[in-house]
Structure formats: C-alpha cells, structure tokens
Write a protein that holds these residues in place. Structure first.
Motif, mmCIF file in Angstrom:
data_model
loop_
_atom_site.group_PDB
_atom_site.id
_atom_site.type_symbol
_atom_site.label_atom_id
_atom_site.label_comp_id
_atom_site.label_asym_id
_atom_site.label_seq_id
_atom_site.Cartn_x
_atom_site.Cartn_y
_atom_site.Cartn_z
ATOM 1 N N PRO A 1 0.832 -1.209 0.000
ATOM 2 C CA PRO A 1 0.000 0.000 0.000
ATOM 3 C C PRO A 1 0.868 1.261 0.000
ATOM 4 C CG PRO A 1 0.008 -1.032 2.170
ATOM 5 C CD PRO A 1 0.686 -1.987 1.238
ATOM 6 N N SER A 2 0.535 2.185 -0.873
ATOM 7 C CA SER A 2 1.253 3.465 -0.910
ATOM 8 C C SER A 2 0.618 4.470 0.035
ATOM 9 C CB SER A 2 1.239 4.039 -2.329
ATOM 10 O OG SER A 2 -0.108 4.268 -2.753
ATOM 11 N N ARG A 3 -0.680 4.283 0.285
ATOM 12 C CA ARG A 3 -1.441 5.240 1.095
ATOM 13 C C ARG A 3 -2.593 4.497 1.765
ATOM 14 N NH1 ARG A 3 -2.536 8.045 -2.778
ATOM 15 N NH2 ARG A 3 -0.829 9.558 -2.574
ATOM 16 N N ILE A 4 -2.836 4.822 3.040
ATOM 17 C CA ILE A 4 -3.973 4.253 3.758
ATOM 18 C C ILE A 4 -4.790 5.410 4.303
ATOM 19 C CG2 ILE A 4 -4.739 2.715 5.598
ATOM 20 C CD1 ILE A 4 -1.995 1.368 5.493
ATOM 21 N N VAL A 5 -6.053 5.461 3.919
ATOM 22 C CA VAL A 5 -6.952 6.524 4.350
ATOM 23 C C VAL A 5 -7.915 5.919 5.368
ATOM 24 C CG1 VAL A 5 -8.551 8.336 3.606
ATOM 25 C CG2 VAL A 5 -6.749 7.536 2.053
ATOM 26 N N THR A 6 -7.918 6.463 6.572
ATOM 27 C CA THR A 6 -8.658 5.813 7.654
ATOM 28 C C THR A 6 -9.498 6.783 8.471
ATOM 29 O OG1 THR A 6 -8.407 4.463 9.654
ATOM 30 C CG2 THR A 6 -6.680 6.073 9.223
ATOM 31 N N PRO A 7 -10.688 6.362 8.895
ATOM 32 C CA PRO A 7 -11.431 7.171 9.865
ATOM 33 C C PRO A 7 -10.604 7.352 11.129
ATOM 34 C CG PRO A 7 -12.849 5.480 8.913
ATOM 35 C CD PRO A 7 -11.443 5.164 8.492
ATOM 36 N N CYS A 8 -10.822 8.470 11.819
ATOM 37 C CA CYS A 8 -10.022 8.753 13.008
ATOM 38 C C CYS A 8 -10.867 9.411 14.090
ATOM 39 C CB CYS A 8 -8.856 9.677 12.645
ATOM 40 S SG CYS A 8 -7.804 10.132 14.041
ATOM 41 N N GLY A 9 -10.839 8.805 15.285
ATOM 42 C CA GLY A 9 -11.434 9.410 16.469
ATOM 43 C C GLY A 9 -10.304 9.917 17.349
ATOM 44 N N LEU B 1 -22.285 -2.987 0.973
ATOM 45 C CA LEU B 1 -21.909 -2.968 2.377
ATOM 46 C C LEU B 1 -22.685 -1.907 3.147
ATOM 47 C CD1 LEU B 1 -18.003 -3.271 2.229
ATOM 48 C CD2 LEU B 1 -19.644 -5.057 2.867
ATOM 49 N N VAL B 2 -23.076 -2.249 4.363
ATOM 50 C CA VAL B 2 -23.649 -1.285 5.290
ATOM 51 C C VAL B 2 -22.497 -0.707 6.104
ATOM 52 C CG1 VAL B 2 -25.163 -0.955 7.278
ATOM 53 C CG2 VAL B 2 -25.859 -2.494 5.415
ATOM 54 N N VAL B 3 -22.251 0.585 5.950
ATOM 55 C CA VAL B 3 -21.159 1.251 6.650
ATOM 56 C C VAL B 3 -21.734 2.402 7.466
ATOM 57 C CG1 VAL B 3 -18.925 2.405 6.421
ATOM 58 C CG2 VAL B 3 -19.588 0.645 4.768
ATOM 59 N N GLU B 4 -21.383 2.457 8.728
ATOM 60 C CA GLU B 4 -21.878 3.535 9.586
ATOM 61 C C GLU B 4 -21.203 4.851 9.227
ATOM 62 O OE1 GLU B 4 -20.048 3.524 13.785
ATOM 63 O OE2 GLU B 4 -19.952 1.420 13.141
ATOM 64 N N PRO B 5 -21.759 5.992 9.670
ATOM 65 C CA PRO B 5 -21.173 7.281 9.295
ATOM 66 C C PRO B 5 -19.687 7.390 9.604
ATOM 67 C CG PRO B 5 -23.335 7.610 10.260
ATOM 68 C CD PRO B 5 -23.016 6.151 10.431
ATOM 69 N N GLU C 1 -11.388 12.906 10.008
ATOM 70 C CA GLU C 1 -12.303 13.231 11.098
ATOM 71 C C GLU C 1 -13.518 13.984 10.563
ATOM 72 O OE1 GLU C 1 -9.620 14.296 14.843
ATOM 73 O OE2 GLU C 1 -8.990 15.403 13.061
ATOM 74 N N PRO C 2 -14.612 14.025 11.339
ATOM 75 C CA PRO C 2 -15.757 14.848 10.939
ATOM 76 C C PRO C 2 -15.454 16.333 11.167
ATOM 77 C CG PRO C 2 -16.346 13.263 12.682
ATOM 78 C CD PRO C 2 -14.869 13.283 12.579
ATOM 79 N N THR D 1 -22.837 15.591 14.995
ATOM 80 C CA THR D 1 -22.359 14.759 13.904
ATOM 81 C C THR D 1 -22.966 13.372 14.003
ATOM 82 O OG1 THR D 1 -20.409 13.751 12.863
ATOM 83 C CG2 THR D 1 -20.295 14.109 15.241
ATOM 84 N N ALA D 2 -23.223 12.787 12.830
ATOM 85 C CA ALA D 2 -23.705 11.406 12.802
ATOM 86 C C ALA D 2 -22.574 10.426 13.081
ATOM 87 C CB ALA D 2 -24.329 11.108 11.440
ATOM 88 N N CYS D 3 -21.344 10.910 13.048
ATOM 89 C CA CYS D 3 -20.169 10.040 13.250
ATOM 90 C C CYS D 3 -19.900 9.867 14.741
ATOM 91 C CB CYS D 3 -18.953 10.641 12.556
ATOM 92 S SG CYS D 3 -19.139 10.878 10.774
#
Length: 329
Positions: free
Chosen positions: A183-191, A284-288, A212-213, A238-240
């Motif tokens: 992988p050259s890049r990983i884009v990830t949700p962040c809390g 896929l069902v993905v949450e906010p 982040e939201p 936020t819904a997240c």
C-alpha cells in the motif's frame, strides 16, 4: 522508516507488538476482505471491510490483544471501558470469550443498536450524560477505584494501538497478493487516533491519512499545531458518533507525529455520500464514522493511486438512520 517515538508515561507500542497482535488475531478471526472499488472518476481504490468483523468494527482487534495479555489477577478483577459502541462491543465480545467481567461506560445518546449489542455480549452497561457534559472518564475512574478493574482505553493504550495495527498487516499481505505491490497510502477514519497510529506502525512505508468529521478535527488541528489541541467548545452535531473524541492522548500523538501522519476533515454530506456509494457498489452497510475515509477519497480531499487502501472501519448503524441516508437522492 519508523522514527523513534518520544517518551511518554506508558510503554510505547511497537511494530513487533503489532505483529504479535496480528498472529493472535489470525488464530481466532478470518481476515476481512479487501475489495476493489472503482470511483466515479475511474480510479480504483481498495477497501478494507472491517465493518464485517463479528462486532461490526475493527475495535475487536485491540480489545482482543489487550485482554489476552492480562494476567490472572487482572482477569479476576474484570475490565472497564469507555465507548460510544464499537470499542464497547469489541471489549464485551473478547471478555465473554475469555470469561472476564466487563463494564462499559456508554453515552446515553449512543445508537440503540450499539447499546443492545454490547448488552447481548454480556457486558454491564453504565450510561453517562454526554449531551449534559458529564465526564465519562470520571465515571470510569469511579468504577475502577471501586473494584480494581483494568481500564481498556479505546485508543490511548499501547496494546489497543498494536491490536488495531493488525488491520495494516492483513491489508498489506492481501494487496501484495492482489496487485503485487504494497500500500502506498492508507486513508482511515479517526477518532482518538488508535487505528491511525497502529496502521502507521504496521505499514511504515505507506502514507497514512486520518479523517475526522468537521468540527471534531482535534487530531487534524493537533498535528498542524505540533501539540495536542482539543476540539473547539460546543462542537457541532455529527452522525459520526464513533469519531467524537474531544482530544487525542499523548501516546497516540507521539506515534502519529513520529510517523508523519496527515489528517483532514469531511462534512456530514460527504459522509452520507460515501455511505451510499459503499452500499451501491460494494453492497456494504457502513456507519457514518466508518465511511469517513471513503468520504475523503470520494470528495477528492484525499489523493488516490492504484495502491490506495481505504478503511471501512465499522457498520453498526441504526436501520432507520441508514435507510434514510441511502434513500436520499
């Protein structure tokens, strides 16, 4: 390569710890799929479907690594965790499998599906008033003082960071098989930065972008400022819910800064568009919160190439809320 991490109070997570966590998790869980997704602009990205974990989110990884490393005396006293739902389920699932008592401090406005699932896994749920400003950490501290339980923090814990990093070990091996490249890049949700930190340790040669939201962009602002900065007072709704962290912890900030993690935020509308795309193209069902990374790519805020991986980190969403999102024009 990974740079030395500044000293903080806890032991620091390591790539060796990530590898050990990955080995432990491989013994009990099948790998979640890495799915190709052609974007509207014709580019192909790869989506790591952590929404398909037994608890519906990647949080099972860190929880399992943490709880399996407890000694017998710690196991006998139980564990306490604080979570809006996904970490709660990961801890509850792991605790039930290991025969450990678990108490989870959850906000009274957490999605009903997450509250119900946490209780179904056998954990005791203690509610706190998030809208009213009650401190979840204070509630957890009181519980720990009462019975000597071990705190399993949702992101500011070296074992949890290492466990989340096992996601990166899996996806790197899968992408190598599918494309012949890393992988050259990983884009990830962040809390709070637990997953982003773990991914940086797991894949030190990849660029990690934490998403982040809008209005809950403490990690984005902290990395820009070079010091930990909390969210602004009265942050927006936020819904997240899974990404509503007031401030990252020193251990996460140290890992993220040492590894050059980047961060940015996305809007509620962009998140909803990503949820719809994941449902329409990947089924896929993905949450906010779980769709935040995809939102950044879909909106053009995060760059892509043929070796870009997006983490779909969770799929625990109330059915009515999800139905409303996917029915939008």
């Amino acid at each position: 390569m990974t740079k030395p991490i500044p000293s903080v109070d806890l032991r620091m997570p390591t790539r060796e710890g990530v590898m050990r966590a990955a080995d432990k998790i491989a013994q009990i869980l099948p790998q979640t799929p890495l799915l190709p997704l052609e974007m509207p602009n014709g580019a192909t990205i790869w989506c790591k479907a952590e929404s398909l974990q037994p608890v519906g989110a990647f949080k099972i990884r860190g929880a399992w690594h943490r709880l399996t490393d407890l000694d017998e005396a710690q196991r006998a006293k139980g564990v306490v965790a604080v979570s809006s739902g996904n970490h709660a389920q990961g801890v509850a699932w792991s605790a039930r499998r290991l025969g450990i008592a678990a108490t989870i401090v959850m906000p009274n406005d957490a999605p009903a599906v997450k509250l119900a699932a946490t209780r179904e896994f056998g954990a005791e749920v203690v509610l706190y008033d998030r809208p009213g400003g009650e401190s979840r950490d204070a509630v957890a501290a009181e519980l720990i003082a009462r019975n000597g339980a071990t705190l399993v923090h949702a992101f500011g814990d070296p074992w949890v960071i290492e466990g989340q990093g096992s996601t990166g070990i899996e996806l790197a091996a899968q992408l190598q098989v599918l494309t012949g490249s890393a992988p050259s890049r990983i884009v990830t949700p962040c809390g709070g930065g637990g997953l982003a930190s773990g991914l940086a340790l797991a894949c030190p040669e990849a660029e990690v972008i934490a998403i982040e939201p809008d209005g809950w962009d403490d990690v984005t602002r902290s990395l820009a400022a070079g010091q930990i900065v909390a969210v602004e007072p009265n942050p927006p709704t936020t819904a997240c819910d899974a990404l509503q962290t007031l401030a990252t912890y020193p251990i996460n900030f140290a890992v993220m800064t040492a590894n050059g993690i980047k961060a940015l935020s996305v809007s509620e509308e962009e998140v909803r568009a990503a949820q719809r795309l994941a449902f329409a193209r990947l089924r896929l069902v993905v949450e906010p919160g779980g769709a935040a990374g995809l939102a950044a790519v879909l909106s053009g805020k995060a760059p892509t190439d043929g070796a870009t991986v997006v983490i779909l980190s969770g799929g625990n969403v109330d059915p009515e809320a999800f139905a409303a999102v996917i029915s939008e024009a």
